[in-house]
Design a protein around this motif. Structure first.
Motif, PDB file in Angstrom:
ATOM      1  N   ASN A   9       0.820  -1.213   0.000  1.00  0.00           N
ATOM      2  CA  ASN A   9       0.000   0.000   0.000  1.00  0.00           C
ATOM      3  C   ASN A   9       0.853   1.261   0.000  1.00  0.00           C
ATOM      4  N   PRO A  50      -5.551  -4.801   4.215  1.00  0.00           N
ATOM      5  CA  PRO A  50      -6.707  -4.350   3.451  1.00  0.00           C
ATOM      6  C   PRO A  50      -7.068  -5.347   2.345  1.00  0.00           C
ATOM      7  N   ALA A  51      -8.350  -5.589   2.135  1.00  0.00           N
ATOM      8  CA  ALA A  51      -8.797  -6.474   1.062  1.00  0.00           C
ATOM      9  C   ALA A  51      -8.297  -5.966  -0.291  1.00  0.00           C
ATOM     10  N   GLU A  52      -8.171  -4.668  -0.439  1.00  0.00           N
ATOM     11  CA  GLU A  52      -7.698  -4.091  -1.701  1.00  0.00           C
ATOM     12  C   GLU A  52      -6.288  -4.567  -2.049  1.00  0.00           C
ATOM     13  N   LEU A  53      -5.490  -4.874  -1.053  1.00  0.00           N
ATOM     14  CA  LEU A  53      -4.140  -5.370  -1.315  1.00  0.00           C
ATOM     15  C   LEU A  53      -4.197  -6.731  -2.011  1.00  0.00           C
ATOM     16  N   ARG A  55      -6.763  -7.773  -3.823  1.00  0.00           N
ATOM     17  CA  ARG A  55      -7.290  -7.480  -5.160  1.00  0.00           C
ATOM     18  C   ARG A  55      -6.189  -6.991  -6.091  1.00  0.00           C
ATOM     19  N   LYS A  56      -5.300  -6.167  -5.562  1.00  0.00           N
ATOM     20  CA  LYS A  56      -4.198  -5.630  -6.362  1.00  0.00           C
ATOM     21  C   LYS A  56      -3.293  -6.749  -6.870  1.00  0.00           C
ATOM     22  N   ARG A  59      -5.232  -8.726  -9.492  1.00  0.00           N
ATOM     23  CA  ARG A  59      -5.396  -7.898 -10.696  1.00  0.00           C
ATOM     24  C   ARG A  59      -4.103  -7.858 -11.503  1.00  0.00           C
ATOM     25  N   ASP A  60      -2.983  -7.753 -10.803  1.00  0.00           N
ATOM     26  CA  ASP A  60      -1.683  -7.690 -11.472  1.00  0.00           C
ATOM     27  C   ASP A  60      -1.166  -9.073 -11.859  1.00  0.00           C
TER      28      ASP A  60
END
Length: 63
Positions: A9, A50-53, A55-56, A59-60
């Motif tokens: 992050n 974070p859940a976004e981590l 997802r990142k 995604r990558d």
């Protein structure tokens, strides 16, 4: 063990980060919550990221 950064992050190394090891495992750097209410063996712990981590990383397509 060789470690490669998958996603973070931030760039200063002092925030939630996922690493891939040469053992085919993932290391997780994050906050250690005290209020989770789980019963864990003495040799284990939990960290919060974070859940976004996640997802990142997905995604990558880094793993």
């Amino acid at each position: 063990m060789r470690v490669t950064k998958l996603a973070s992050n931030c760039e200063n190394g002092d925030c939630p980060t996922l690493y891939l090891t040469d053992r085919g495992t993932v290391l997780v750097q994050g906050e250690t919550p005290a209020d989770h209410g789980l019963t864990l063996p003495a040799h284990e712990t939990v960290v919060e990221i974070p859940a976004e981590l996640l997802r990142k990383v997905l995604r990558d397509q880094r793993i």
